[in-house]
Design a protein around this motif. Structure first.
Motif, short mmCIF file in Angstrom:
data_model
loop_
_atom_site.label_atom_id
_atom_site.label_comp_id
_atom_site.label_asym_id
_atom_site.label_seq_id
_atom_site.Cartn_x
_atom_site.Cartn_y
_atom_site.Cartn_z
N PHE A 65 0.83 -1.21 0.00
CA PHE A 65 0.00 0.00 0.00
C PHE A 65 0.86 1.26 0.00
O PHE A 65 0.65 2.17 -0.81
CB PHE A 65 -0.92 0.00 1.23
N PHE A 66 1.86 1.32 0.88
CA PHE A 66 2.65 2.54 1.02
C PHE A 66 3.64 2.74 -0.12
O PHE A 66 4.13 3.86 -0.32
CB PHE A 66 3.39 2.54 2.36
N SER A 67 3.92 1.69 -0.87
CA SER A 67 4.86 1.81 -1.98
C SER A 67 4.18 2.06 -3.32
O SER A 67 4.87 2.27 -4.32
CB SER A 67 5.72 0.54 -2.08
N GLU A 68 2.85 2.04 -3.35
CA GLU A 68 2.12 2.24 -4.60
C GLU A 68 1.51 3.64 -4.64
O GLU A 68 0.60 3.95 -3.86
CB GLU A 68 1.01 1.19 -4.72
N PRO A 69 1.97 4.52 -5.53
CA PRO A 69 1.43 5.90 -5.59
C PRO A 69 -0.07 5.95 -5.89
O PRO A 69 -0.75 6.88 -5.46
CB PRO A 69 2.26 6.54 -6.71
N ALA A 70 -0.57 4.96 -6.63
CA ALA A 70 -2.00 4.97 -6.99
C ALA A 70 -2.87 4.87 -5.74
O ALA A 70 -3.93 5.50 -5.66
CB ALA A 70 -2.32 3.81 -7.94
N TYR A 71 -2.44 4.11 -4.76
CA TYR A 71 -3.20 3.99 -3.52
C TYR A 71 -3.18 5.30 -2.74
O TYR A 71 -4.18 5.68 -2.11
CB TYR A 71 -2.66 2.84 -2.67
N TRP A 72 -2.04 5.99 -2.78
CA TRP A 72 -1.95 7.28 -2.09
C TRP A 72 -2.89 8.30 -2.75
O TRP A 72 -3.55 9.07 -2.05
CB TRP A 72 -0.51 7.80 -2.14
N ARG A 73 -2.92 8.32 -4.08
CA ARG A 73 -3.84 9.23 -4.78
C ARG A 73 -5.28 8.90 -4.46
O ARG A 73 -6.12 9.80 -4.29
CB ARG A 73 -3.59 9.16 -6.28
N MET A 74 -5.58 7.61 -4.37
CA MET A 74 -6.94 7.19 -4.05
C MET A 74 -7.32 7.61 -2.63
O MET A 74 -8.44 8.07 -2.39
CB MET A 74 -7.04 5.67 -4.20
N LEU A 75 -6.38 7.48 -1.70
CA LEU A 75 -6.64 7.91 -0.33
C LEU A 75 -6.84 9.42 -0.27
O LEU A 75 -7.75 9.91 0.41
CB LEU A 75 -5.47 7.49 0.56
N GLY A 76 -5.99 10.17 -0.99
CA GLY A 76 -6.15 11.62 -1.01
C GLY A 76 -7.47 12.04 -1.63
O GLY A 76 -8.12 12.98 -1.13
N TYR A 77 -7.89 11.36 -2.70
CA TYR A 77 -9.17 11.70 -3.32
C TYR A 77 -10.33 11.39 -2.38
O TYR A 77 -11.32 12.11 -2.35
CB TYR A 77 -9.33 10.94 -4.64
N THR A 78 -10.20 10.32 -1.61
CA THR A 78 -11.26 9.97 -0.66
C THR A 78 -11.46 11.08 0.36
O THR A 78 -12.59 11.49 0.64
CB THR A 78 -10.91 8.65 0.06
N PHE A 79 -10.37 11.60 0.90
CA PHE A 79 -10.48 12.68 1.88
C PHE A 79 -10.88 13.99 1.22
O PHE A 79 -11.59 14.80 1.83
CB PHE A 79 -9.15 12.83 2.63
N PHE A 80 -10.43 14.22 -0.01
CA PHE A 80 -10.86 15.41 -0.75
C PHE A 80 -12.37 15.38 -0.97
O PHE A 80 -13.06 16.39 -0.78
CB PHE A 80 -10.12 15.49 -2.07
N LEU A 81 -12.88 14.23 -1.37
CA LEU A 81 -14.31 14.09 -1.61
C LEU A 81 -15.10 14.32 -0.32
O LEU A 81 -16.15 14.98 -0.32
CB LEU A 81 -14.61 12.70 -2.17
N GLY A 82 -14.58 13.79 0.80
CA GLY A 82 -15.25 14.00 2.08
C GLY A 82 -15.25 15.46 2.51
O GLY A 82 -16.26 15.97 3.01
N ALA A 83 -14.12 16.16 2.29
CA ALA A 83 -14.02 17.57 2.69
C ALA A 83 -14.93 18.45 1.84
O ALA A 83 -15.63 19.33 2.36
CB ALA A 83 -12.58 18.05 2.57
N VAL A 84 -14.94 18.24 0.52
CA VAL A 84 -15.80 19.04 -0.36
C VAL A 84 -17.27 18.80 -0.04
O VAL A 84 -18.06 19.75 0.06
CB VAL A 84 -15.50 18.70 -1.84
N SER A 85 -17.65 17.54 0.14
CA SER A 85 -19.04 17.23 0.48
C SER A 85 -19.44 17.85 1.81
O SER A 85 -20.54 18.40 1.95
CB SER A 85 -19.23 15.71 0.53
N MET A 86 -18.54 17.81 2.78
CA MET A 86 -18.82 18.38 4.10
C MET A 86 -19.08 19.88 4.01
O MET A 86 -20.04 20.39 4.59
CB MET A 86 -17.65 18.09 5.04
#
Length: 295
Positions: A65-86
């Motif tokens: 998980f920590f070595s794959e950039p795609a998972y980091w982008r996915m995690l960042g998008y998840t929190f971005f989506l939560g912040a915008v929706s909030m």
């Protein structure tokens, strides 16, 4: 000084009284404790253990998980989506909650029923309804083409804004209820006092009313954000490949890749991030007062 000492002494007495009550009547909390232990604690422990099991005990899933950039982008998008929706939910819900507090109680009951309508239907059905509304042959595109504003259907589905709209519809009642419960107990005479002291209506509202609603704002934002980052159905149906969130990837690892260890490690990471956020919020916000308690 005497008053402060009395308050502290009273708080200490209340804590001792609560502790003695629990010690005298432990059977009152035993059923709830067993329920949470069996149906929450045991599965959670199994998930944590599963995250370390991949052909034996290993950290391979976490390293992946920590070595794959795609998972980091996915995690960042998840929190971005939560912040915008909030933020959008807060901006929409605040005036609605304030308006409800200005109405007579007999009207509030009926309007509150309209607010709670989304709770009375399945989340899957509600999301499919937005597919009908936002699809290429949906209501929105037909209206825009009928008015002559567009020449061909617009691709609303598969975009971030489609996901945000679906989350807004789903999460709006939570924010309205959190804000209304606080606003309804604010003494409106405080606003009149501010007006009598020379404040304008806008200034009285911003400097007197809004600060008093902070517990409702914090509790509503906290609840909405936690629900948004853990949402699965709405991003899966209204979003596209570019709107993949961490819960979607967890489901993909379980259902298609059959990599239970990686899915469990993702779940643990998301859970730990949520716990860290709650701890940080507890340092700056009185979480007890948010849920109706006191410190």
């Amino acid at each position: 000084m005497l008053k402060t000492s009395s308050i502290k002494a009273g708080a200490v007495i209340d804590r001792h009284r609560s502790a003695s009550t629990w010690l005298r009547y432990p059977w009152l909390v035993t059923p709830a404790a067993l329920f949470y232990l069996i149906f929450f604690g045991v599965p959670l422990a199994q998930m944590v253990l599963q995250s370390f099991q991949s052909d034996g005990w290993t950290l391979e899933s976490y390293i992946t998980f920590f070595s794959e950039p795609a998972y980091w982008r996915m995690l960042g998008y998840t929190f971005f989506l939560g912040a915008v929706s909030m933020l959008i939910v807060l901006l929409v819900a605040y005036p609605v909650a304030w308006w409800l507090t200005t109405l007579s109680q007999r009207y509030v009951v009926g309007l509150m029923a309209l607010v709670l309508i989304p709770f009375w239907s399945s989340g899957l059905v509600r999301t499919y309804a937005w597919i009908v509304i936002l699809g290429r042959e949906g209501i929105v595109n037909k209206m825009l083409m009928g008015w002559g504003w567009i020449d061909h259907p617009l691709p609303f589905l598969g975009t971030t804004w489609a996901v945000v709209i679906g989350l807004l519809y789903y999460l709006l009642p939570y924010m309205i209820l959190s804000l209304y419960s606080v606003m309804n107990h604010i003494d409106r005479n405080l606003l009149l006092a501010a007006r009598n002291l020379g404040a304008s209506p806008a200034s009285a509202f911003w400097h007197v009313f809004v600060p008093l609603t902070k517990p409702g704002i914090f509790s509503g934002c906290f609840l909405v954000f936690m629900l948004a980052i853990g949402m699965y159905i709405t991003p899966a149906l209204l979003g596209g490949p570019q709107q993949s969130t961490l819960p979607l990837m967890i489901a993909l690892q379980i259902n298609e890749a059959l990599d239970w260890s990686l899915a469990a490690s993702m779940s643990v990471i998301l859970l730990l991030l949520v716990l860290v956020m709650q701890m940080l919020a507890g340092r700056y916000v009185n979480l007890d007062s948010m849920w109706g308690g006191s410190r």
